[in-house]
Structure formats: C-alpha cells, structure tokens
Design an enzyme around this catalytic site. Structure first.
Site, PDB file in Angstrom:
ATOM      1  CE  LYS A 179      14.017 -14.065 -12.811  1.00 56.63           C
ATOM      2  NZ  LYS A 179      13.065 -14.015 -11.687  1.00 56.63           N
TER       3      LYS A 179
ATOM      4  N   GLY B  28       1.373   0.076  -7.173  1.00 54.16           N
ATOM      5  CA  GLY B  28       1.249  -1.056  -8.102  1.00 54.16           C
ATOM      6  C   GLY B  28       0.073  -1.925  -7.705  1.00 54.16           C
TER       7      GLY B  28
ATOM      8  N   GLY C 230      -1.400  -4.502  -9.025  1.00 57.32           N
ATOM      9  CA  GLY C 230      -1.444  -5.697  -9.864  1.00 57.32           C
ATOM     10  C   GLY C 230      -1.691  -6.920  -9.011  1.00 57.32           C
TER      11      GLY C 230
ATOM     12  CB  VAL D 141       2.147  -8.316  -5.546  1.00 55.35           C
ATOM     13  CG1 VAL D 141       2.618  -8.067  -4.126  1.00 55.35           C
ATOM     14  CG2 VAL D 141       2.910  -9.480  -6.169  1.00 55.35           C
ATOM     15  N   GLY D 142      -0.212  -6.304  -5.448  1.00 61.98           N
ATOM     16  CA  GLY D 142      -0.816  -5.137  -4.804  1.00 61.98           C
ATOM     17  C   GLY D 142      -2.287  -5.331  -4.463  1.00 61.98           C
TER      18      GLY D 142
END
Ligand code: NAD
Length: 370
Positions: free
Chosen positions: A77, A177, A179, A181-182
C-alpha cells in the site's frame, strides 16, 4: 526509527520506504508487506493524514485479500500526503513525482484507492508503466464503471444464501453508501430478483418498504444529486440506514461503521461487507453469536483487485467477470462451509484459508534454506 520496527511479524512488512521531495511538496510512504506470492498490488491512498502504521495495516489487508483471491501477487500500500481535491495540475506533479521516486521498487504495482483514480494511474503509466486500474484508452478495464466489486458481491450473496433459509427472489436488502460499489451491487441484486428497500449516501437515507427503483437512483447520482432526492421514498438521516429492517445489509462506504455500540441496531439476517473493515471484530463476533451471517470484506469485495490483476495480465473484461464469479463463489463456499463445520467465525475461516496460501508460497522462498 524504533517506531518503524515496533510492528511487524513473520509475514512482513518487507519494506517501508519514505519518500520526500521538498521542491514539489512531495511526502509519501510505501509499505511492501509480503511478496511471497508475487509483486505486491495495493492502492495509492491520497489523504492529508495517513500514518505509517495505517499504511502497514492496509498493506497487510492486501496481502490477505490477494492471497485469498488466489492471485499471484503480494500485498502493499502507498500513501501520498495531501488533499486529494487540490488543483489537478498540482496533484499531477505529486503523483508523477511519487511514481518516479518508486520507479526502481519493482515489488510494488501502483493501483487506485481513496483519493486517486484511473486518471492518476494513467499519469503513473506515463512515468513508469507499472500500474493497474487504468482508463480503457490505455489498456485498462474501468472496474468501477463496469461494477467489478458489485458483480463479485452479488455472487457472494448468491452462495451465502445456500447457508440461510431464504432465497434471492423478493429478498429485501439495504446498502450503506451508494457509490461505485453500492450502486453496482444494488443493480446486480435487483436484476437477480431482490428488492432494495433502502440506500444511503453521505447526505442521507431513502427508504421504501415496497422497493426503490435502482436505475432511477443511479441516474439521479449521475446528475450529481443525492439519494434523498429520489421522490418515491421516505427520507431519513445517513445513520438511519443501520436500523432498516431487511434480509441483507451491505456496508459500502466507510470503515468501522458497525461497532460494539451500534451492532444491536442491525435488523437483518446477513451482512455482506462491501467496504473495507466496515465492521469491527467485536461487532462481527456479536453478529455471529446472534446467528447473523457475516461475509468478511477481503473475501466479499475482492472483485476489484481480481479485475485489476487481470488487467495487468492483458485479459478482457468478460474474462475478468468470469474469473471474479468463479473465484468468489468458490471462496465464499469454502469459507462458510469451514466456519460452519469448525464452529468458528467466517473471518477466522477466511484468515486461515489465506494464511495457508501465504505460508505455502513462503515455503518456496530462499530464506527457508537457512
Ligand atoms: P465511492 O467513493 O464511489 O462511494 C462511497 C459512497 O459512500 C458515496 O456515495 C458516499 O456518499 C457514501 N458515504 C460516505 N460516507 C457515508 C456515510 N457516513 N453514510 C452513508 N454513505 C456514506 O467509493 P467506492 O469505490 O464505492 O468504495 C466504497 C468502499 O468500498 C470503500 O471502503 C472502499 O475502500 C471499498 N472498496 C471498494 C472497491 C472498489 O472496487 N471500488 C473494492 C474493494 C473495496
């Protein structure tokens, strides 16, 4: 320096690299956690205040997610300090500078994360080439646009239903959410015959026990509006999504939204974690004790990283969708079967499965000779 070595274990981190270039205000950190399975893939998070510890936690999560997904990649990361909403030309200089500073670190493949997007990845490609999550025009598979993670989640739900006493037709779900994904998990579940009774975004929740029209909601969001602008539903505040009575509750927004103090408000039979670490470990245990099935994040939301890994290997969009489906169905079944047989939490079963795969890969490493 002591701080940097105060965390870590036999898995990693392998490398922690601090990057600074005062001339352009560049400050960043890369944590390469574990590369036994291959070079690490993990997103570049851009935020004003991310610590080395947080970066290391996120890198470890990628080690497990990539291993669980059976990908030939390790976990890493990167964090870039700064406001992601800064003027575009300033952001571009930072991203290009960061990519160049890490040019020689071949154990890390850049990917998008919070605060960075496919355009940022195109800048990285232009500088150093080693990147996934690109725009279509430069060889990418736009995973948010096609809904790779939502597609995976819909298959996870389908398999998890084999462990419950209800089926998809008419199942009521709520999504926190709305967005990338949602929206997409809502679209795929609705296509399968489930009914969205509530969705939320950062401004509020919209609720209709008779069902919401997901296509209309997606169109509203595309116009830059909130889900609360949807006309045929009751408006509530953002937090109210937790109390909605439903069969499946899907967090797809922020970390730690369900914790020991509010988990009892959930009125559902299944939680499928679309977001990363949306439910604390204590809350997952409470859900388990109450008989509410909870599919952990790194199993359920791996569609995006599988898509990114396939993009890196030059695969097509349809091949990526088929692989997401196959891997997530197999993993979900294995994890839920093991959890049931061994009477352990699905997270424990998931971690054991991923850990076995990492340990096997590590057994092939040179330092095992000594
Ligand atoms: P996004 O920015 O597209 O969407 C996030 C949504 O959450 C937005 O609609 C926002 O308004 C809403 N939101 C923010 N705070 C909220 C709150 N308090 N209550 C309700 N809604 C709130 O992000 P995304 O790409 O959809 O990612 C969502 C989560 O899933 C993140 O945790 C991300 O790390 C994780 N995730 C994403 C992917 C992917 O493929 N995009 C893959 C794996 C995990």
């Amino acid at each position: 320096m002591n701080d940097i070595f105060s965390f870590g274990d036999e898995l990693g981190p392998l490398k922690i690299i601090h990057v600074q270039e005062p001339a352009i205000g560049l400050k960043g950190i890369l944590v390469v956690d574990n590369v036994a399975k291959g070079p690490s893939i993990g997103g570049v998070r851009m935020a004003a205040d991310v610590t080395v510890e947080e970066c290391a936690r996120l890198a470890r999560a990628m080690t497990f997610k990539n291993a669980a997904a059976g990908l030939p990649y390790g976990g890493g990361k990167a964090v870039l300090m700064g406001d992601p909403k800064m003027p575009k030309h300033e952001k571009q200089i930072l991203i290009r500078g960061f990519a160049n500073a890490l040019k020689e670190v071949e154990q890390y493949i850049f990917a998008p994360d919070m605060g960075t997007d496919e355009e940022c990845m195109a800048w990285v490609k232009d500088e150093i080439g080693r990147v996934v999550g690109l725009p279509r025009e430069v060889g990418g598979i736009p995973l948010d646009e096609i809904g790779a993670t939502g597609w995976g989640l819909s298959h996870v739900v389908d398999v998890a239903l084999e462990f419950c006493d209800f089926n998809i037709e008419g199942t009521r779900f709520a999504v926190q959410g709305f967005g990338a994904v949602g929206k997409n998990v809502s679209k795929f579940l609705s296509q399968d015959g489930a009914i969205a009774v509530a969705v939320s975004d950062s401004t509020g929740t919209v609720y209709n026990p008779d069902g919401l029209d997901i296509k209309k909601l997606i169109a509203l969001k595309a116009e830059g509006k909130s889900v609360t602008d949807y006309p045929d539903g009751e408006k509530r505040d953002a937090g109210a999504i937790i109390d909605i009575e439903c069969d499946i509750w899907i967090p797809a927004a922020r970390p730690d939204v369900i914790h020991e103090d509010n988990v009892h408000r959930l009125n559902t039979k299944m939680v499928v974690e679309g977001a990363n670490i949306p439910v604390t470990q204590g809350a997952e245990k409470i859900l388990h004790d109450k008989g509410i099935l909870c599919v952990p994040d790194f199993i359920a939301n791996a569609g995006g990283v599988i898509c990114a890994a396939m993009e890196y290997q030059g695969a097509s969009q349809s091949a990526a969708f088929a692989t997401i489906e196959e891997k997530l169905r197999r993993n979900t079944r294995e994890v839920l079967q093991t959890a049931k047989q061994e009477k352990i939490l699905p997270r424990e079963a998931s971690l054991n499965m991923a850990r076995k795969r990492i340990d096997r890969a590590m057994s092939f490493r040179r330092w095992n000779l000594f």
